[in-house]
Design a protein around this motif. Structure first.
Motif, PDB file in Angstrom:
ATOM      1  N   GLY A 115     -34.209  19.205  91.734  1.00  0.00           N
ATOM      2  CA  GLY A 115     -34.041  19.995  92.949  1.00  0.00           C
ATOM      3  C   GLY A 115     -32.984  19.412  93.863  1.00  0.00           C
ATOM      4  O   GLY A 115     -32.162  20.143  94.427  1.00  0.00           O
ATOM      5  N   GLU A 116     -32.974  18.101  94.010  1.00  0.00           N
ATOM      6  CA  GLU A 116     -31.956  17.448  94.841  1.00  0.00           C
ATOM      7  C   GLU A 116     -30.561  17.673  94.258  1.00  0.00           C
ATOM      8  O   GLU A 116     -29.605  17.913  95.008  1.00  0.00           O
ATOM      9  CB  GLU A 116     -32.256  15.944  94.920  1.00  0.00           C
ATOM     10  CG  GLU A 116     -33.541  15.615  95.675  1.00  0.00           C
ATOM     11  CD  GLU A 116     -33.964  14.168  95.494  1.00  0.00           C
ATOM     12  OE1 GLU A 116     -33.339  13.473  94.648  1.00  0.00           O
ATOM     13  OE2 GLU A 116     -34.904  13.732  96.175  1.00  0.00           O
ATOM     14  N   PHE A 117     -30.447  17.608  92.938  1.00  0.00           N
ATOM     15  CA  PHE A 117     -29.152  17.818  92.285  1.00  0.00           C
ATOM     16  C   PHE A 117     -28.643  19.238  92.520  1.00  0.00           C
ATOM     17  O   PHE A 117     -27.457  19.446  92.815  1.00  0.00           O
ATOM     18  CB  PHE A 117     -29.279  17.548  90.785  1.00  0.00           C
ATOM     19  CG  PHE A 117     -28.035  17.843  89.994  1.00  0.00           C
ATOM     20  CD1 PHE A 117     -26.988  16.940  89.963  1.00  0.00           C
ATOM     21  CD2 PHE A 117     -27.907  19.031  89.286  1.00  0.00           C
ATOM     22  CE1 PHE A 117     -25.828  17.197  89.241  1.00  0.00           C
ATOM     23  CE2 PHE A 117     -26.767  19.314  88.561  1.00  0.00           C
ATOM     24  CZ  PHE A 117     -25.719  18.393  88.538  1.00  0.00           C
ATOM     25  N   LEU A 118     -29.528  20.230  92.420  1.00  0.00           N
ATOM     26  CA  LEU A 118     -29.099  21.620  92.574  1.00  0.00           C
ATOM     27  C   LEU A 118     -28.762  21.957  94.024  1.00  0.00           C
ATOM     28  O   LEU A 118     -27.987  22.878  94.276  1.00  0.00           O
ATOM     29  CB  LEU A 118     -30.186  22.558  92.034  1.00  0.00           C
ATOM     30  CG  LEU A 118     -30.392  22.490  90.520  1.00  0.00           C
ATOM     31  CD1 LEU A 118     -31.531  23.381  90.084  1.00  0.00           C
ATOM     32  CD2 LEU A 118     -29.112  22.850  89.777  1.00  0.00           C
ATOM     33  N   VAL A 290     -26.522  13.613  84.616  1.00  0.00           N
ATOM     34  CA  VAL A 290     -26.918  12.332  84.019  1.00  0.00           C
ATOM     35  C   VAL A 290     -26.721  11.201  85.025  1.00  0.00           C
ATOM     36  O   VAL A 290     -27.606  10.355  85.220  1.00  0.00           O
ATOM     37  CB  VAL A 290     -26.114  12.060  82.733  1.00  0.00           C
ATOM     38  CG1 VAL A 290     -26.322  10.623  82.255  1.00  0.00           C
ATOM     39  CG2 VAL A 290     -26.522  13.037  81.635  1.00  0.00           C
ATOM     40  N   GLU A 291     -25.580  11.191  85.688  1.00  0.00           N
ATOM     41  CA  GLU A 291     -25.309  10.153  86.682  1.00  0.00           C
ATOM     42  C   GLU A 291     -26.308  10.219  87.831  1.00  0.00           C
ATOM     43  O   GLU A 291     -26.779   9.184  88.325  1.00  0.00           O
ATOM     44  CB  GLU A 291     -23.878  10.299  87.209  1.00  0.00           C
ATOM     45  CG  GLU A 291     -22.815   9.979  86.156  1.00  0.00           C
ATOM     46  CD  GLU A 291     -21.413  10.373  86.591  1.00  0.00           C
ATOM     47  OE1 GLU A 291     -21.275  10.966  87.696  1.00  0.00           O
ATOM     48  OE2 GLU A 291     -20.462  10.117  85.839  1.00  0.00           O
ATOM     49  N   HIS A 292     -26.665  11.444  88.244  1.00  0.00           N
ATOM     50  CA  HIS A 292     -27.623  11.614  89.335  1.00  0.00           C
ATOM     51  C   HIS A 292     -28.998  11.075  88.942  1.00  0.00           C
ATOM     52  O   HIS A 292     -29.639  10.351  89.719  1.00  0.00           O
ATOM     53  CB  HIS A 292     -27.725  13.104  89.683  1.00  0.00           C
ATOM     54  CG  HIS A 292     -28.725  13.430  90.736  1.00  0.00           C
ATOM     55  ND1 HIS A 292     -28.448  13.305  92.078  1.00  0.00           N
ATOM     56  CD2 HIS A 292     -30.017  13.852  90.634  1.00  0.00           C
ATOM     57  CE1 HIS A 292     -29.529  13.657  92.770  1.00  0.00           C
ATOM     58  NE2 HIS A 292     -30.488  13.988  91.925  1.00  0.00           N
ATOM     59  N   LEU A 293     -29.447  11.387  87.732  1.00  0.00           N
ATOM     60  CA  LEU A 293     -30.769  10.956  87.294  1.00  0.00           C
ATOM     61  C   LEU A 293     -30.828   9.451  87.089  1.00  0.00           C
ATOM     62  O   LEU A 293     -31.815   8.801  87.453  1.00  0.00           O
ATOM     63  CB  LEU A 293     -31.162  11.691  86.016  1.00  0.00           C
ATOM     64  CG  LEU A 293     -31.347  13.204  86.121  1.00  0.00           C
ATOM     65  CD1 LEU A 293     -31.651  13.811  84.758  1.00  0.00           C
ATOM     66  CD2 LEU A 293     -32.441  13.553  87.116  1.00  0.00           C
ATOM     67  N   LEU A 294     -29.775   8.883  86.511  1.00  0.00           N
ATOM     68  CA  LEU A 294     -29.772   7.440  86.271  1.00  0.00           C
ATOM     69  C   LEU A 294     -29.631   6.666  87.580  1.00  0.00           C
ATOM     70  O   LEU A 294     -30.184   5.576  87.733  1.00  0.00           O
ATOM     71  CB  LEU A 294     -28.654   7.066  85.292  1.00  0.00           C
ATOM     72  CG  LEU A 294     -28.810   7.625  83.874  1.00  0.00           C
ATOM     73  CD1 LEU A 294     -27.681   7.149  82.989  1.00  0.00           C
ATOM     74  CD2 LEU A 294     -30.155   7.244  83.274  1.00  0.00           C
ATOM     75  N   ALA A 295     -28.885   7.233  88.530  1.00  0.00           N
ATOM     76  CA  ALA A 295     -28.778   6.587  89.842  1.00  0.00           C
ATOM     77  C   ALA A 295     -30.114   6.607  90.566  1.00  0.00           C
ATOM     78  O   ALA A 295     -30.499   5.635  91.226  1.00  0.00           O
ATOM     79  CB  ALA A 295     -27.712   7.284  90.686  1.00  0.00           C
TER      80      ALA A 295
END
Length: 299
Positions: A115-118, A290-295
């Motif tokens: 949700g934060e990414f979108l 991917v970068e958002h989730l790993l961060a």
């Protein structure tokens, strides 16, 4: 009539009308005047219609020229819009991501992080499919998914795998069960109980089957379910015990009916992993996710 009008010629025609001068249009586009004149003449010859009036005060379009001008502006506007969209896909602000995940990831952290990414990338579309770990690995390997999230105890040798989240497995037992008062419980204490298991091949099912085999036993499987809520309801009905991640138990059952008892086993500290075929070749939007989730995992 087979029309072949290139984009540069349309741009030059619009510039001529706006500048009312072939010379000024040529200067604006950094092209020789003779080359511009030749392009317009060739277009008039191809269309077999006069497009421009040339007089002492400059140049203005004919009726046919005005029609061409209207359509040329539409075409050029659409091309500019297309270019903007394609730049968005290249930069990751637009895109389509196919994501296969296990149920634990959705319930524990992924929903909030996605949700934060979108919010940051509102023009990205995500297709989210829930599945068990082996099927997730197969989907990513076969390019039916761009990335997958699953239990790290399931090997994926053909994929690039990154740690995503850690969770802790607990035993779920009825409130009046003999194990409910324990501060922690070994799997050996569960293996002889009637067992409520998740889908065959899932990460937790695989861990439990392996743990039983290492004790020289087999699970006394009573019911297999496809979701945690069903598992809670069946355990609440005193048909057996189950194993679930601690993180998904909060607020999901009546604490007056069920108890979550921590599992005292090394494998109970479980790692969820994120996997892709090749991180370097991911589409921009997928790479950003991917970068958002790993961060988020690193925080």
């Amino acid at each position: 009539m087979n029309l072949r009008i290139d984009i540069l010629t349309l741009q030059l025609f619009v510039a001529i009308v706006e500048e009312q001068s072939i010379a000024k249009a040529a200067e604006k586009k950094h092209i020789a005047v003779s080359a511009v004149s030749r392009r317009i003449s060739d277009m008039e010859e191809m269309l077999q219609v006069e497009l421009l009036y040339r007089h002492s005060k400059g140049i203005e379009p004919t009726s046919a020229g005005y029609a061409l001008l209207e359509h040329a502006r539409i075409v050029l506007g659409n091309l500019a819009h297309l270019e903007t969209e394609l730049v968005g896909y290249r930069q990751g602000t637009r895109g389509h991501i196919r994501l296969f995940v296990n149920r634990s990831a959705i319930l524990e952290s992924l929903a909030q992080e996605l949700g934060e990414f979108l919010v940051l990338h509102p023009l990205v579309r995500v297709d989210l499919e829930e599945s068990i770990s082996p099927e997730i690995i197969q989907a990513v390997t076969e390019n039916r998914a761009d990335l997958g999230i699953f239990g790290g105890n399931i090997l994926a040798p053909d994929l690039q795998v990154f740690p995503y989240r850690q969770d802790r497995l607990v035993a779920i037992v009825p409130r009046d069960h003999a194990l409910a008062a324990r501060a922690k419980v070994r799997f050996a204490d569960l293996v002889d109980q009637e067992f409520i298991s998740l889908e065959k091949g899932s990460s937790i099912d695989t861990l439990c089957v392996k743990a039983a085999a290492e004790l020289g036993r087999q699970l006394k499987l009573r019911i297999r379910v496809s979701g945690f809520d069903a598992l809670f309801r069946i355990v609440e009905a005193r048909m057996g015990v189950g194993v679930v991640p601690m993180e998904i138990t909060h607020g999901r059952f009546d604490p007056g009916s069920l108890v979550a008892v921590p599992l005292d086993e090394p494998w109970a500290q479980r790692t969820l992993v994120l996997a892709v075929r090749n991180r370097a070749s991911l589409p921009p939007a997928t790479r950003l996710l991917v970068e958002h989730l790993l961060a988020a995992e690193a925080k």
